[in-house]
Design a protein around this motif. Structure first.
Motif, PDB file in Angstrom:
ATOM      1  N   VAL A 190      56.726  39.608  41.146  1.00 36.62           N
ATOM      2  CA  VAL A 190      56.143  40.586  42.061  1.00 36.62           C
ATOM      3  C   VAL A 190      55.216  41.548  41.309  1.00 36.62           C
ATOM      4  CG1 VAL A 190      57.942  42.399  42.051  1.00 36.62           C
ATOM      5  CG2 VAL A 190      56.652  41.946  44.115  1.00 36.62           C
ATOM      6  N   THR A 191      55.544  41.867  40.070  1.00 37.04           N
ATOM      7  CA  THR A 191      54.666  42.731  39.275  1.00 37.04           C
ATOM      8  C   THR A 191      53.294  42.095  39.109  1.00 37.04           C
ATOM      9  OG1 THR A 191      56.576  43.625  38.111  1.00 37.04           O
ATOM     10  CG2 THR A 191      54.430  43.912  37.060  1.00 37.04           C
ATOM     11  N   VAL A 192      53.265  40.805  38.873  1.00 34.35           N
ATOM     12  CA  VAL A 192      51.994  40.097  38.729  1.00 34.35           C
ATOM     13  C   VAL A 192      51.266  40.009  40.069  1.00 34.35           C
ATOM     14  CG1 VAL A 192      50.988  37.844  38.175  1.00 34.35           C
ATOM     15  CG2 VAL A 192      52.765  38.803  36.718  1.00 34.35           C
ATOM     16  N   CYS A 193      52.010  39.934  41.162  1.00 37.54           N
ATOM     17  CA  CYS A 193      51.402  39.774  42.488  1.00 37.54           C
ATOM     18  C   CYS A 193      50.808  41.061  43.057  1.00 37.54           C
ATOM     19  CB  CYS A 193      52.431  39.228  43.474  1.00 37.54           C
ATOM     20  SG  CYS A 193      52.884  37.521  43.140  1.00 37.54           S
ATOM     21  N   TYR A 194      51.232  42.235  42.608  1.00 38.54           N
ATOM     22  CA  TYR A 194      50.734  43.483  43.192  1.00 38.54           C
ATOM     23  C   TYR A 194      49.213  43.573  43.211  1.00 38.54           C
ATOM     24  CZ  TYR A 194      55.412  45.520  43.459  1.00 38.54           C
ATOM     25  OH  TYR A 194      56.708  45.778  43.769  1.00 38.54           O
ATOM     26  N   PRO A 195      48.521  43.318  42.100  1.00 31.99           N
ATOM     27  CA  PRO A 195      47.053  43.390  42.171  1.00 31.99           C
ATOM     28  C   PRO A 195      46.466  42.373  43.144  1.00 31.99           C
ATOM     29  CG  PRO A 195      47.776  43.374  39.889  1.00 31.99           C
ATOM     30  CD  PRO A 195      48.979  43.092  40.735  1.00 31.99           C
ATOM     31  N   LEU A 196      47.089  41.196  43.224  1.00 32.81           N
ATOM     32  CA  LEU A 196      46.586  40.168  44.139  1.00 32.81           C
ATOM     33  C   LEU A 196      46.780  40.588  45.592  1.00 32.81           C
ATOM     34  CD1 LEU A 196      48.034  37.050  42.305  1.00 32.81           C
ATOM     35  CD2 LEU A 196      45.706  37.952  42.174  1.00 32.81           C
ATOM     36  N   LEU A 197      47.858  41.300  45.887  1.00 37.33           N
ATOM     37  CA  LEU A 197      48.110  41.756  47.247  1.00 37.33           C
ATOM     38  C   LEU A 197      47.124  42.840  47.668  1.00 37.33           C
ATOM     39  CD1 LEU A 197      51.998  41.914  47.179  1.00 37.33           C
ATOM     40  CD2 LEU A 197      50.572  40.235  48.359  1.00 37.33           C
ATOM     41  N   GLY A 198      46.624  43.598  46.714  1.00 37.74           N
ATOM     42  CA  GLY A 198      45.714  44.692  47.040  1.00 37.74           C
ATOM     43  C   GLY A 198      44.249  44.321  47.064  1.00 37.74           C
ATOM     44  N   ARG A 199      43.923  43.135  46.650  1.00 39.69           N
ATOM     45  CA  ARG A 199      42.508  42.768  46.609  1.00 39.69           C
ATOM     46  C   ARG A 199      42.009  42.382  47.999  1.00 39.69           C
ATOM     47  NH1 ARG A 199      43.463  36.885  44.513  1.00 39.69           N
ATOM     48  NH2 ARG A 199      43.077  35.899  46.502  1.00 39.69           N
ATOM     49  N   PRO A 200      40.760  42.667  48.290  1.00 42.34           N
ATOM     50  CA  PRO A 200      40.186  42.267  49.584  1.00 42.34           C
ATOM     51  C   PRO A 200      40.075  40.746  49.670  1.00 42.34           C
ATOM     52  CG  PRO A 200      38.632  43.581  48.287  1.00 42.34           C
ATOM     53  CD  PRO A 200      39.859  43.419  47.470  1.00 42.34           C
ATOM     54  N   THR A 201      40.283  40.222  50.863  1.00 42.13           N
ATOM     55  CA  THR A 201      40.271  38.770  51.015  1.00 42.13           C
ATOM     56  C   THR A 201      39.041  38.250  51.746  1.00 42.13           C
ATOM     57  OG1 THR A 201      41.578  38.976  53.024  1.00 42.13           O
ATOM     58  CG2 THR A 201      42.775  38.584  50.974  1.00 42.13           C
ATOM     59  N   SER A 202      38.238  39.139  52.309  1.00 42.99           N
ATOM     60  CA  SER A 202      37.030  38.678  53.003  1.00 42.99           C
ATOM     61  C   SER A 202      35.899  39.673  52.761  1.00 42.99           C
ATOM     62  CB  SER A 202      37.280  38.547  54.503  1.00 42.99           C
ATOM     63  OG  SER A 202      37.445  39.825  55.080  1.00 42.99           O
ATOM     64  N   ALA A 203      34.676  39.259  53.065  1.00 45.48           N
ATOM     65  CA  ALA A 203      33.524  40.131  52.874  1.00 45.48           C
ATOM     66  C   ALA A 203      33.642  41.375  53.758  1.00 45.48           C
ATOM     67  CB  ALA A 203      32.235  39.374  53.206  1.00 45.48           C
ATOM     68  N   THR A 204      34.202  41.253  54.928  1.00 42.19           N
ATOM     69  CA  THR A 204      34.355  42.399  55.834  1.00 42.19           C
ATOM     70  C   THR A 204      35.304  43.421  55.220  1.00 42.19           C
ATOM     71  OG1 THR A 204      34.082  40.909  57.693  1.00 42.19           O
ATOM     72  CG2 THR A 204      35.012  43.072  58.171  1.00 42.19           C
ATOM     73  N   GLN A 205      36.401  42.961  54.657  1.00 38.52           N
ATOM     74  CA  GLN A 205      37.359  43.880  54.033  1.00 38.52           C
ATOM     75  C   GLN A 205      36.754  44.550  52.818  1.00 38.52           C
ATOM     76  OE1 GLN A 205      40.610  41.187  53.480  1.00 38.52           O
ATOM     77  NE2 GLN A 205      41.755  42.074  55.191  1.00 38.52           N
ATOM     78  N   ARG A 206      35.955  43.798  52.043  1.00 38.14           N
ATOM     79  CA  ARG A 206      35.327  44.396  50.869  1.00 38.14           C
ATOM     80  C   ARG A 206      34.355  45.487  51.287  1.00 38.14           C
ATOM     81  NH1 ARG A 206      35.894  39.108  48.653  1.00 38.14           N
ATOM     82  NH2 ARG A 206      33.999  38.372  49.623  1.00 38.14           N
ATOM     83  N   THR A 207      33.593  45.262  52.324  1.00 40.96           N
ATOM     84  CA  THR A 207      32.636  46.251  52.819  1.00 40.96           C
ATOM     85  C   THR A 207      33.370  47.464  53.376  1.00 40.96           C
ATOM     86  OG1 THR A 207      31.121  44.470  53.385  1.00 40.96           O
ATOM     87  CG2 THR A 207      30.668  46.631  54.353  1.00 40.96           C
ATOM     88  N   ALA A 208      34.420  47.233  54.131  1.00 42.35           N
ATOM     89  CA  ALA A 208      35.181  48.329  54.731  1.00 42.35           C
ATOM     90  C   ALA A 208      35.806  49.214  53.673  1.00 42.35           C
ATOM     91  CB  ALA A 208      36.254  47.774  55.673  1.00 42.35           C
ATOM     92  N   ARG A 209      36.254  48.650  52.586  1.00 47.60           N
ATOM     93  CA  ARG A 209      36.876  49.442  51.521  1.00 47.60           C
ATOM     94  C   ARG A 209      35.853  50.269  50.750  1.00 47.60           C
ATOM     95  NH1 ARG A 209      41.983  46.604  48.745  1.00 47.60           N
ATOM     96  NH2 ARG A 209      43.120  46.289  50.668  1.00 47.60           N
TER      97      ARG A 209
END
Length: 129
Positions: free
Chosen positions: A108-127
């Motif tokens: 789970v420690t390794v997964c935390y950064p992966l869970l917080g990354r944007p998964t689509s272009a819309t999410q990246r723009t919104a952030r």
């Protein structure tokens, strides 16, 4: 052997003597408290400050670990340890439970950064906005 390469908990019988049951409970309690408080403290402090505090805490623990009594290692073989695990059901269950738990914590420690990354272009723009 010094504190590096051995568990400080393994030193309990040498330093606690007859108070071993109480010392063992206190050791488990403080370990659990630190395991719960550490990530929260790191989250409150943020990246750079959390890293500095973490390094400071580890540095503060080194003299304490080095002050533990020296132990003369007994000559044992790996198969002797496995033999104890096979014959001692409570120890075997505790070992399996802690191994599974530590594996999960590591994953789970390794997964935390992966869970917080944007998964689509819309999410990246919104952030970014």
């Amino acid at each position: 052997m010094g504190p590096v390469g051995c568990s400080p908990t393994a030193q309990l019988p040498a330093v606690a003597g007859p108070a071993l049951p109480t010392a063992s409970r206190f050791d488990a309690m403080t370990f659990t408290a630190a395991a719960l408080a550490g990530p929260g403290l790191a989250g409150l402090l943020g990246g750079p400050a959390g890293l500095v505090v973490s390094a400071g805490l580890v540095a503060a623990a080194i003299p304490v670990a080095w002050s533990l009594p020296k132990r003369t290692p007994k000559k044992t073989r790996l198969k002797d340890g496995f033999r104890v695990l096979v014959r001692n059901a409570p120890l075997r269950r505790a070992t399996v439970a802690s191994t599974i738990s530590c594996t999960g914590i590591g994953m789970v420690t390794v997964c935390y950064p992966l869970l917080g990354r944007p998964t689509s272009a819309t999410q990246r723009t919104a952030r970014c906005c």
